[in-house]
Every structure is written in structure tokens, then in C-alpha cells.
Design a protein around this motif. Structure first.
Motif, PDB file in Angstrom:
ATOM      1  N   LYS A  33      73.411  67.668  11.423  1.00 45.57           N
ATOM      2  CA  LYS A  33      72.767  68.249  12.599  1.00 45.57           C
ATOM      3  C   LYS A  33      73.292  69.641  12.907  1.00 45.57           C
ATOM      4  O   LYS A  33      72.557  70.505  13.350  1.00 45.57           O
ATOM      5  CB  LYS A  33      72.985  67.342  13.813  1.00 45.57           C
ATOM      6  CG  LYS A  33      72.222  66.026  13.724  1.00 45.57           C
ATOM      7  CD  LYS A  33      72.450  65.206  14.987  1.00 45.57           C
ATOM      8  CE  LYS A  33      71.703  63.869  14.901  1.00 45.57           C
ATOM      9  NZ  LYS A  33      71.952  63.050  16.115  1.00 45.57           N
ATOM     10  N   SER A  34      74.568  69.869  12.700  1.00 41.54           N
ATOM     11  CA  SER A  34      75.157  71.145  13.106  1.00 41.54           C
ATOM     12  C   SER A  34      75.565  72.020  11.940  1.00 41.54           C
ATOM     13  O   SER A  34      75.855  73.190  12.096  1.00 41.54           O
ATOM     14  CB  SER A  34      76.397  70.886  13.960  1.00 41.54           C
ATOM     15  OG  SER A  34      77.383  70.247  13.174  1.00 41.54           O
ATOM     16  N   ASN A 195      84.975  61.600  20.351  1.00 42.74           N
ATOM     17  CA  ASN A 195      83.839  62.226  19.678  1.00 42.74           C
ATOM     18  C   ASN A 195      83.599  63.626  20.254  1.00 42.74           C
ATOM     19  O   ASN A 195      83.677  63.824  21.464  1.00 42.74           O
ATOM     20  CB  ASN A 195      82.586  61.367  19.850  1.00 42.74           C
ATOM     21  CG  ASN A 195      81.487  61.750  18.875  1.00 42.74           C
ATOM     22  OD1 ASN A 195      80.995  62.875  18.862  1.00 42.74           O
ATOM     23  ND2 ASN A 195      81.073  60.794  18.054  1.00 42.74           N
ATOM     24  N   TRP A 196      83.300  64.589  19.367  1.00 41.09           N
ATOM     25  CA  TRP A 196      83.077  65.957  19.808  1.00 41.09           C
ATOM     26  C   TRP A 196      81.887  66.070  20.763  1.00 41.09           C
ATOM     27  O   TRP A 196      81.829  66.985  21.592  1.00 41.09           O
ATOM     28  CB  TRP A 196      82.863  66.874  18.607  1.00 41.09           C
ATOM     29  CG  TRP A 196      84.145  67.247  17.910  1.00 41.09           C
ATOM     30  CD1 TRP A 196      84.605  66.785  16.711  1.00 41.09           C
ATOM     31  CD2 TRP A 196      85.138  68.165  18.386  1.00 41.09           C
ATOM     32  NE1 TRP A 196      85.822  67.343  16.411  1.00 41.09           N
ATOM     33  CE2 TRP A 196      86.171  68.203  17.410  1.00 41.09           C
ATOM     34  CE3 TRP A 196      85.258  68.952  19.521  1.00 41.09           C
ATOM     35  CZ2 TRP A 196      87.302  68.993  17.554  1.00 41.09           C
ATOM     36  CZ3 TRP A 196      86.382  69.753  19.673  1.00 41.09           C
ATOM     37  CH2 TRP A 196      87.388  69.767  18.691  1.00 41.09           C
ATOM     38  N   LYS A 197      80.928  65.156  20.662  1.00 37.04           N
ATOM     39  CA  LYS A 197      79.753  65.236  21.542  1.00 37.04           C
ATOM     40  C   LYS A 197      80.143  65.041  23.010  1.00 37.04           C
ATOM     41  O   LYS A 197      79.425  65.486  23.914  1.00 37.04           O
ATOM     42  CB  LYS A 197      78.710  64.194  21.144  1.00 37.04           C
ATOM     43  CG  LYS A 197      79.097  62.746  21.413  1.00 37.04           C
ATOM     44  CD  LYS A 197      77.990  61.788  20.991  1.00 37.04           C
ATOM     45  CE  LYS A 197      78.389  60.336  21.267  1.00 37.04           C
ATOM     46  NZ  LYS A 197      77.338  59.376  20.864  1.00 37.04           N
ATOM     47  N   ASP A 198      81.296  64.408  23.253  1.00 40.37           N
ATOM     48  CA  ASP A 198      81.742  64.172  24.633  1.00 40.37           C
ATOM     49  C   ASP A 198      82.334  65.428  25.282  1.00 40.37           C
ATOM     50  O   ASP A 198      82.622  65.433  26.477  1.00 40.37           O
ATOM     51  CB  ASP A 198      82.776  63.042  24.664  1.00 40.37           C
ATOM     52  CG  ASP A 198      82.182  61.711  24.210  1.00 40.37           C
ATOM     53  OD1 ASP A 198      80.991  61.478  24.472  1.00 40.37           O
ATOM     54  OD2 ASP A 198      82.920  60.919  23.583  1.00 40.37           O
ATOM     55  N   PRO A 202      79.012  68.492  18.467  1.00 44.56           N
ATOM     56  CA  PRO A 202      78.104  67.617  17.723  1.00 44.56           C
ATOM     57  C   PRO A 202      78.589  66.167  17.737  1.00 44.56           C
ATOM     58  O   PRO A 202      79.710  65.875  18.156  1.00 44.56           O
ATOM     59  CB  PRO A 202      78.161  68.189  16.314  1.00 44.56           C
ATOM     60  CG  PRO A 202      79.535  68.757  16.214  1.00 44.56           C
ATOM     61  CD  PRO A 202      79.856  69.301  17.580  1.00 44.56           C
ATOM     62  N   ASP A 203      77.762  65.297  17.259  1.00 42.19           N
ATOM     63  CA  ASP A 203      78.109  63.881  17.167  1.00 42.19           C
ATOM     64  C   ASP A 203      78.985  63.674  15.934  1.00 42.19           C
ATOM     65  O   ASP A 203      78.505  63.379  14.835  1.00 42.19           O
ATOM     66  CB  ASP A 203      76.831  63.045  17.081  1.00 42.19           C
ATOM     67  CG  ASP A 203      77.117  61.536  17.096  1.00 42.19           C
ATOM     68  OD1 ASP A 203      78.289  61.160  17.275  1.00 42.19           O
ATOM     69  OD2 ASP A 203      76.166  60.751  16.931  1.00 42.19           O
TER      70      ASP A 203
END
Length: 325
Positions: A33-34, A195-198, A202-203
């Protein structure tokens, strides 16, 4: 398949996986995704930040340390200089400015026992200072264990602030997260945030790297985490995108790894100005440390010179932040 055969097969599979995970093999996966690279075991970006002694040798014509010969010279009772790898360029430049060239001996990729400059890293330097094989060390504040070791040996240490530095957190250059709060960093290392999404990324799992016990950066990290228990996430370490820590100039000036970037904290970047005025949350002094009982008169004389305008200029010209503008 017989029951015993199944059990044996599972055991071999588990051992095989463990061997792969702990073998130190370097590989990476790409987050689709990223486009962000998630680097795992053996990460060049986080785990291989290192310094080559040859790059900053005192007196060497190809040395990267910046100095000019001072009128202040020490020719007798020369103190042994030692310290942290992150501060090696500074004490190499100090020796180059004030010591005779023949006082420094470097052979076979290391300083000889007779050399008046050593580089034993933070753990080794504090130990050498307490045991009397170094006279002055340039380091960040000591760990509890290092202070306890001095106490056990009945050695009282004197700490003289000689400059400022910033403790920084680093990540892969492709990670879109550019800023974290102090609370978020503590959440990552305590295991609450995995998780980086938090934190706006990205996830992808977070690989929260730590350093060796007793190193200057590990001591700074544990001081930062005061009141919080650290928790390691084995899955994140092996399959996540890394975050780590070091000192600003060690990252920007010494290792210069183009795959690493520094994260700002609470919206404040660790620029020299923000470090000197202490706006950056993790700005702190580094020290010239010596034994109070040391009878060499040149120990205090050298430290006085380091605090002089000429000595402070050496600190500034080698990438660090002096005490005053």
C-alpha cells in the motif's frame, strides 16, 4: 501418518523456522500500500549504525575530525582520553589540537595500550575510568550499573558538562511518519502500540529495536522510559518496519545512512538551535568525566581548555552543540 511421525515432523519444522529467524539472514518485505520497506532481522538501517576508527583518527591527514593546533599544549603527564563512539570525533579533535602526535598510537585497526587516545565505547570507557586506565572520558550520563560499579570500587566521579546533544528516534526513510509524540514513543516501546497505522502510518507491524545494556544510547533510552516497562514484540522485530534510537550527530554526521531518517518529537526537530535552547524534548548535556582522586594536574587543565572559547569551537566544528552560542 503415524502419531510419532507427525510429532517429529512438527518438531523439525519448528526448529527449522527458529533457525531461519535467528540465523541473522538479512531480507526485507515490501508493504504494497505504501511502498514502504519493512526491514527485519539484520536491518542495515537500524542495527548497523557504526563508526570506523580510521575515519576520525587524531593527526591523520585524511581524518574527518576538524581541529587546529592550539597554543595550549600538553607534553608531559598526558591524560588518557576515552569515551563513547558517538563522541569519538570530539575527543580525537581535542587530542589533535593539544597533544603531541607521538602520544597517539594506532596499529592493526585499534589504539595500542600505550596510546593516549582510546575508544572503548560508553561501557568500556566508564569501566576503564573507574579502574584507572583512562583519565578523562567523554560520554553521556552513566547508567545506574556504571555508577554502582564506581561506588563498589570506592571511586568518586566528577561530571563536567561540556556540550549538548540530542537523543533521537530513527526509522526507515520510506516510512511516511515524520513526527511522534513522547507519549506515542513510550506507547510503542511499552507494547501498547504495535502497528504503524495507530500513529498515522501504514498498516505494518512496528519493530522496536533496542541497544546493548550499558551503552550510552541504551542508558538514555531507559531514562526516557522512566516509569514505563518496555515490552519486546518478537513478531514485530522479525517482520515489522523498524524504529530505533541513537544520538543526533551519530546518525547525521558519523554514519550518514541515507536509508534512515530522524523523527521529530512533539512537533520539534532536533536542530542545533532547538537543542541549545532545549526546546527539543530530549536535549541533554554530554560530559567530560574524571576521577576526583586523579592527581594528574593536566586533567583539570585540559577540561578548562575544553570549556574555553577555543575548546567550545572544536565541539561546534565537529558537529556537536556547544554550551553557549
Amino acid at each position: 501418518m503415524k502419531k510419532n511421525t507427525i510429532v517429529l515432523f512438527l518438531a523439525i519444522s519448528i526448529l527449522g523456522m527458529a533457525a531461519i529467524l535467528f540465523s541473522g539472514i538479512k531480507f526485507s518485505i515490501t508493504h504494497k500500500k505504501s511502498g514502504m520497506i519493512s526491514v527485519i532481522a539484520g536491518s542495515n538501517e537500524i542495527s548497523n549504525l557504526s563508526i570506523k576508527l580510521e575515519d576520525y583518527l587524531p593527526f591523520d591527514k585524511n581524518s574527518k575530525c576538524n581541529y587546529r593546533k592550539s597554543d595550549f599544549q600538553i607534553t608531559k603527564n598526558i591524560p588518557v582520553l576515552d569515551g563513547a563512539s558517538a563522541l569519538y570525533p570530539v575527543f580525537s579533535a581535542i587530542a589533535s589540537a593539544t597533544y603531541p602526535e607521538e602520544s597517539v598510537c594506532f596499529e592493526g585497526g585499534k589504539f595500542t595500550k600505550e596510546s593516549k587516545v582510546q575508544m572503548r565505547n560508553t561501557r568500556g570507557a566508564y569501566k576503564a575510568l573507574v579502574e584507572g586506565s583512562s583519565d578523562i572520558i567523554l560520554c553521556a550520563a552513566p547508567s545506574k550499573e556504571q555508577l554502582q560499579y564506581a561506588k563498589e570500587k570506592n571511586i568518586e566521579l566528577e561530571f563536567v558538562p561540556i556540550g549538548f546533544e540530542a537523543f533521537v528516534f530513527i526509522e526507515n526513510i520510506n516510512n511516511p511518519v515524520n513526527d511522534l509524540s513522547v507519549a506515542q514513543i513510550k506507547g510503542i516501546y511499552s507494547g501498547r502500540i504495535k502497528n504503524w497505522k495507530d500513529v498515522g502510518g501504514p498498516d505494518a507491524l512496528i519493530a522496536a529495536w533496542q541497544r546493548k545494556e550499558g551503552s550510552g544510547s541504551q542508558t538514555a533510552f531507559l531514562n526516557f522510559m522512566t516509569g514505563e516497562k518496555t515490552q519486546k514484540n518478537p513478531i514485530g522485530i522479525f517482520f515489522g518496519s523498524p524504529i530505533g534510537y541513537s544520538f543526533r550527530y551519530y546518525v547525521e554526521g558519523i554514519t550518514r545512512n541515507e536509508n534512515v531518517k530522524i523523527i521529530s518529537l512533539n512537533g520539534i526537530a532536533p536542530t542545533k538551535e532547538n537543542i541549545q535552547n532545549e526546546k527539543y524534548p530530549l536535549a541533554s548535556n554530554f560530559y567530560a568525566v574524571y576521577r576526583k582522586a586523579n592527581r594528574n594536574p593536566n586533567v583539570e587543565k585540559l577540561i578548562e581548555w575544553i570549556l574555553s572559547p577555543e575548546g567550545q569551537k572544536i565541539i561546534s566544528e565537529n558537529g556537536y552543540v556547544p554550551l553557549k552560542k
